[in-house]
Design a protein around this motif. Structure first.
Motif, PDB file in Angstrom:
ATOM      1  N   MET A   1     -19.208 -27.617  28.707  1.00 40.37           N
ATOM      2  CA  MET A   1     -19.558 -27.203  30.053  1.00 40.37           C
ATOM      3  C   MET A   1     -20.268 -28.347  30.763  1.00 40.37           C
ATOM      4  O   MET A   1     -21.137 -28.986  30.196  1.00 40.37           O
ATOM      5  CB  MET A   1     -20.463 -25.978  30.008  1.00 40.37           C
ATOM      6  N   ASP A   2     -19.886 -28.567  31.992  1.00 38.43           N
ATOM      7  CA  ASP A   2     -20.528 -29.569  32.828  1.00 38.43           C
ATOM      8  C   ASP A   2     -21.367 -28.872  33.877  1.00 38.43           C
ATOM      9  O   ASP A   2     -20.966 -27.847  34.423  1.00 38.43           O
ATOM     10  CB  ASP A   2     -19.488 -30.431  33.543  1.00 38.43           C
ATOM     11  N   SER A   3     -22.529 -29.455  34.177  1.00 39.14           N
ATOM     12  CA  SER A   3     -23.367 -28.936  35.251  1.00 39.14           C
ATOM     13  C   SER A   3     -23.522 -30.005  36.315  1.00 39.14           C
ATOM     14  O   SER A   3     -23.662 -31.190  36.003  1.00 39.14           O
ATOM     15  CB  SER A   3     -24.751 -28.550  34.725  1.00 39.14           C
ATOM     16  N   THR A  66     -27.649 -25.707  41.086  1.00 36.13           N
ATOM     17  CA  THR A  66     -26.954 -26.198  39.901  1.00 36.13           C
ATOM     18  C   THR A  66     -25.747 -25.301  39.640  1.00 36.13           C
ATOM     19  O   THR A  66     -25.877 -24.082  39.549  1.00 36.13           O
ATOM     20  CB  THR A  66     -27.878 -26.210  38.671  1.00 36.13           C
ATOM     21  N   THR A  68     -22.538 -24.690  37.066  1.00 39.67           N
ATOM     22  CA  THR A  68     -22.011 -24.984  35.740  1.00 39.67           C
ATOM     23  C   THR A  68     -20.513 -24.702  35.727  1.00 39.67           C
ATOM     24  O   THR A  68     -20.082 -23.611  36.112  1.00 39.67           O
ATOM     25  CB  THR A  68     -22.710 -24.125  34.667  1.00 39.67           C
ATOM     26  N   LYS A  69     -19.747 -25.695  35.304  1.00 41.64           N
ATOM     27  CA  LYS A  69     -18.301 -25.535  35.182  1.00 41.64           C
ATOM     28  C   LYS A  69     -17.990 -25.085  33.761  1.00 41.64           C
ATOM     29  O   LYS A  69     -18.288 -25.793  32.803  1.00 41.64           O
ATOM     30  CB  LYS A  69     -17.594 -26.851  35.465  1.00 41.64           C
ATOM     31  N   THR A  70     -17.412 -23.916  33.641  1.00 39.68           N
ATOM     32  CA  THR A  70     -17.041 -23.381  32.338  1.00 39.68           C
ATOM     33  C   THR A  70     -15.533 -23.211  32.302  1.00 39.68           C
ATOM     34  O   THR A  70     -14.980 -22.438  33.094  1.00 39.68           O
ATOM     35  CB  THR A  70     -17.721 -22.015  32.096  1.00 39.68           C
TER      36      THR A  70
END
Length: 79
Positions: A1-3, A66, A68-70
């Motif tokens: 996951m990217d934030s 923020t 988050t890419k999930t």
């Protein structure tokens, strides 16, 4: 996951409309005083107008956002 974190600066126009400016990858230790000083500088510079050609008149709100890419996964095992 990217934030991904952005700093959101909310300004008000003379008509009370809100206009936001988002800044990617801000410092994470900014103080309210630092941010509102920068916002006032933006207002005083008259460098920005809204899409309706309204001037930024006053400081509204400011906050970190923020996201988050999930990645989605297929429960069947496919991609």
């Amino acid at each position: 996951m990217d934030s991904v974190t952005t700093l959101v600066l909310c300004f008000l126009t003379a008509d009370g409309n809100e206009h936001q400016i988002s800044i990617k990858t801000p410092k994470d230790d900014l103080t309210l005083s630092q941010v509102t000083t920068a916002m006032q500088t933006i207002i005083d510079s008259e460098a920005f107008v809204t899409s309706k050609n309204e001037s930024l008149d006053s400081i509204g709100n400011c906050y970190y956002r923020t996201v988050t890419k999930t990645p989605l996964t297929d429960p069947g095992g496919g991609e």
